[in-house]
Design an enzyme around this catalytic site. Structure first.
Site, PDB file in Angstrom:
ATOM      1  N   HIS A  43      -9.309   1.203   5.000  1.00 39.79           N
ATOM      2  CA  HIS A  43      -8.993   1.309   5.376  1.00 39.79           C
ATOM      3  C   HIS A  43      -8.699   2.826   6.545  1.00 39.79           C
ATOM      4  O   HIS A  43      -9.260   3.607   6.581  1.00 39.79           O
ATOM      5  CB  HIS A  43      -7.193   2.434   4.220  1.00 39.79           C
ATOM      6  CG  HIS A  43      -6.052   2.199   5.196  1.00 39.79           C
ATOM      7  ND1 HIS A  43      -5.631   2.899   5.847  1.00 39.79           N
ATOM      8  CD2 HIS A  43      -5.213   1.135   5.190  1.00 39.79           C
ATOM      9  CE1 HIS A  43      -4.592   2.779   6.060  1.00 39.79           C
ATOM     10  NE2 HIS A  43      -3.350   1.756   6.146  1.00 39.79           N
ATOM     11  N   ASN A  68       0.568  -1.795   0.803  1.00 42.36           N
ATOM     12  CA  ASN A  68      -0.239  -0.279   0.499  1.00 42.36           C
ATOM     13  C   ASN A  68       0.354   1.314   0.285  1.00 42.36           C
ATOM     14  O   ASN A  68       1.313   2.261   1.050  1.00 42.36           O
ATOM     15  CB  ASN A  68      -0.806  -0.134   0.757  1.00 42.36           C
ATOM     16  CG  ASN A  68      -1.809   1.246   1.320  1.00 42.36           C
ATOM     17  OD1 ASN A  68      -1.972   1.898   0.484  1.00 42.36           O
ATOM     18  ND2 ASN A  68      -1.888   1.551   2.341  1.00 42.36           N
ATOM     19  N   GLU A 115      -5.974  -4.472  10.500  1.00 41.11           N
ATOM     20  CA  GLU A 115      -4.760  -3.664  11.215  1.00 41.11           C
ATOM     21  C   GLU A 115      -4.595  -2.630  12.244  1.00 41.11           C
ATOM     22  O   GLU A 115      -5.658  -1.748  12.246  1.00 41.11           O
ATOM     23  CB  GLU A 115      -4.345  -2.470   9.557  1.00 41.11           C
ATOM     24  CG  GLU A 115      -4.040  -2.998   8.176  1.00 41.11           C
ATOM     25  CD  GLU A 115      -4.367  -2.233   7.715  1.00 41.11           C
ATOM     26  OE1 GLU A 115      -2.192  -2.645   6.660  1.00 41.11           O
ATOM     27  OE2 GLU A 115      -4.422  -1.199   7.606  1.00 41.11           O
ATOM     28  N   LYS A 159       0.522   4.202  -0.483  1.00 38.90           N
ATOM     29  CA  LYS A 159      -0.366   5.361   0.022  1.00 38.90           C
ATOM     30  C   LYS A 159       0.000   6.722  -0.447  1.00 38.90           C
ATOM     31  O   LYS A 159      -0.009   7.009  -1.753  1.00 38.90           O
ATOM     32  CB  LYS A 159       0.200   5.670   1.619  1.00 38.90           C
ATOM     33  CG  LYS A 159      -0.323   4.516   2.426  1.00 38.90           C
ATOM     34  CD  LYS A 159      -0.144   4.101   4.305  1.00 38.90           C
ATOM     35  CE  LYS A 159      -0.217   2.485   4.900  1.00 38.90           C
ATOM     36  NZ  LYS A 159      -0.516   3.517   5.862  1.00 38.90           N
ATOM     37  N   GLY A 171       2.386   1.845  10.662  1.00 42.47           N
ATOM     38  CA  GLY A 171       3.348   3.809  10.817  1.00 42.47           C
ATOM     39  C   GLY A 171       3.823   3.990  11.560  1.00 42.47           C
ATOM     40  O   GLY A 171       4.594   5.627  11.802  1.00 42.47           O
ATOM     41  N   GLU A 227      -7.298   4.786   7.850  1.00 43.62           N
ATOM     42  CA  GLU A 227      -6.945   6.124   7.314  1.00 43.62           C
ATOM     43  C   GLU A 227      -8.202   6.852   6.626  1.00 43.62           C
ATOM     44  O   GLU A 227      -8.741   8.018   6.703  1.00 43.62           O
ATOM     45  CB  GLU A 227      -5.472   6.074   6.660  1.00 43.62           C
ATOM     46  CG  GLU A 227      -4.464   6.152   7.129  1.00 43.62           C
ATOM     47  CD  GLU A 227      -3.420   5.779   6.639  1.00 43.62           C
ATOM     48  OE1 GLU A 227      -3.132   5.728   5.552  1.00 43.62           O
ATOM     49  OE2 GLU A 227      -2.436   5.196   7.190  1.00 43.62           O
ATOM     50  N   SER A 267       3.032  -1.648  10.429  1.00 50.33           N
ATOM     51  CA  SER A 267       4.327  -1.524  10.578  1.00 50.33           C
ATOM     52  C   SER A 267       5.166  -2.932  10.700  1.00 50.33           C
ATOM     53  O   SER A 267       6.156  -3.778  11.053  1.00 50.33           O
ATOM     54  CB  SER A 267       5.165  -1.042  12.385  1.00 50.33           C
ATOM     55  OG  SER A 267       4.520  -0.300  12.569  1.00 50.33           O
TER      56      SER A 267
END
Ligand code: PGA
Length: 254
Positions: A98, A9, A170, A11, A176, A100, A216
């Site tokens: 996701h 991904n 996730e 992003k 991250g 985000e 991560s």
């Protein structure tokens, strides 16, 4: 039994020149290394058609995915990309939900249900993301949160549609941040998710379902994560942007 999936991904990272360099490196890596896993790339949407052509020209080496699609079929939705547009340029997979997108674009269950529907209608395979916040984990609410996320969105699908899904677990606190869930923590959640799927859809679909881990994942922790019985691959963000790291993660899935 289940082929592992290693998904990148990207992003909102890498400009055109950087993306071209990286895709060439990934192609070279996949040509030179026998790997047992499926590899999927989720670049920014503006690069998708180019990646499709690159893949077709050099012998398909990876599956191609979009990071999101609109919940609408078409029309006056400035800036949005429809599932039909994505499918029509050769996109096979689509990330839905996701964290985000849930956070920055306020994507709630009703919208996510529609996005899943649109992607599946167009023949794409969604990767449905779920995960708890740090606060939920500290309060030991993770099972409750994940089960609500699955019940409210994914479990509205009929079995035929559900068969197209990959789930990505996730934990938000691991995305991250460099704080990966331990292999045991991830395995526990994946096992719970598979059990929930089994009670909703039966053993066959639960056994076939790929549940990948994200948060991560890197070259150092991938092998241990992939050795867990219910971890069927990874959705990799930061570490997918450098071939040295991404290549090691792909090989760890062998
Ligand atoms: P990360 O992102 O690997 O950079 O933690 C994973 C993801 O958000 O899919």
């Amino acid at each position: 039994m289940r082929t592992k999936l290693v998904a990148a991904n990207w992003k909102m990272n890498l400009n055109w020149n950087e993306a071209m360099t990286h895709i060439a490196q990934i192609h070279q890596f996949l040509s030179e290394n026998a790997n047992a896993a499926d590899v999927a790339l989720f670049p920014p949407a503006i690069y998708l058609r180019h990646f499709f052509e690159h893949n077709a020209m050099h012998g398909p080496k990876f599956q191609l995915g979009a990071q999101d699609c609109s919940e609408h079929v078409n029309g006056a939705f400035t800036g949005e990309l429809s599932a039909e547009m994505l499918a029509s340029i050769g996109v096979q997979l689509c990330i839905v939900g996701h964290s985000e997108r849930r956070l920055y674009h306020r994507e709630e269950s009703a919208r996510l249900q529609l996005k899943l529907k649109r992607a599946i209608e167009m023949g794409m395979h969604p990767i449905y993301c779920c995960g708890e916040s740090e606060e939920d984990r500290e309060n030991e609410n993770q099972s409750f949160v994940i089960s609500a996320q699955l019940e409210q969105t994914l479990f509205a699908l009929n079995p035929e549609a559900f068969a197209k899904i990959t789930i990505a677990y996730e934990p938000i606190w691991a995305i991250g941040t460099g704080k990966t869930a331990t292999a045991d923590q991830a395995q526990d959640m994946h096992e719970m998710i598979r059990a929930m799927v089994q009670s909703r859809y039966g053993e066959e679909l639960a056994t076939r379902l790929r549940i990948i881990y994200g948060g991560s994942v890197n070259a150092a922790n991938a092998k241990l994560l992939f050795s867990q019985p219910d971890i069927d691959g990874a959705l990799v963000g930061g570490a997918s942007l450098k071939i040295e790291d991404f290549g090691k993660i792909i090989l760890a899935a062998n």
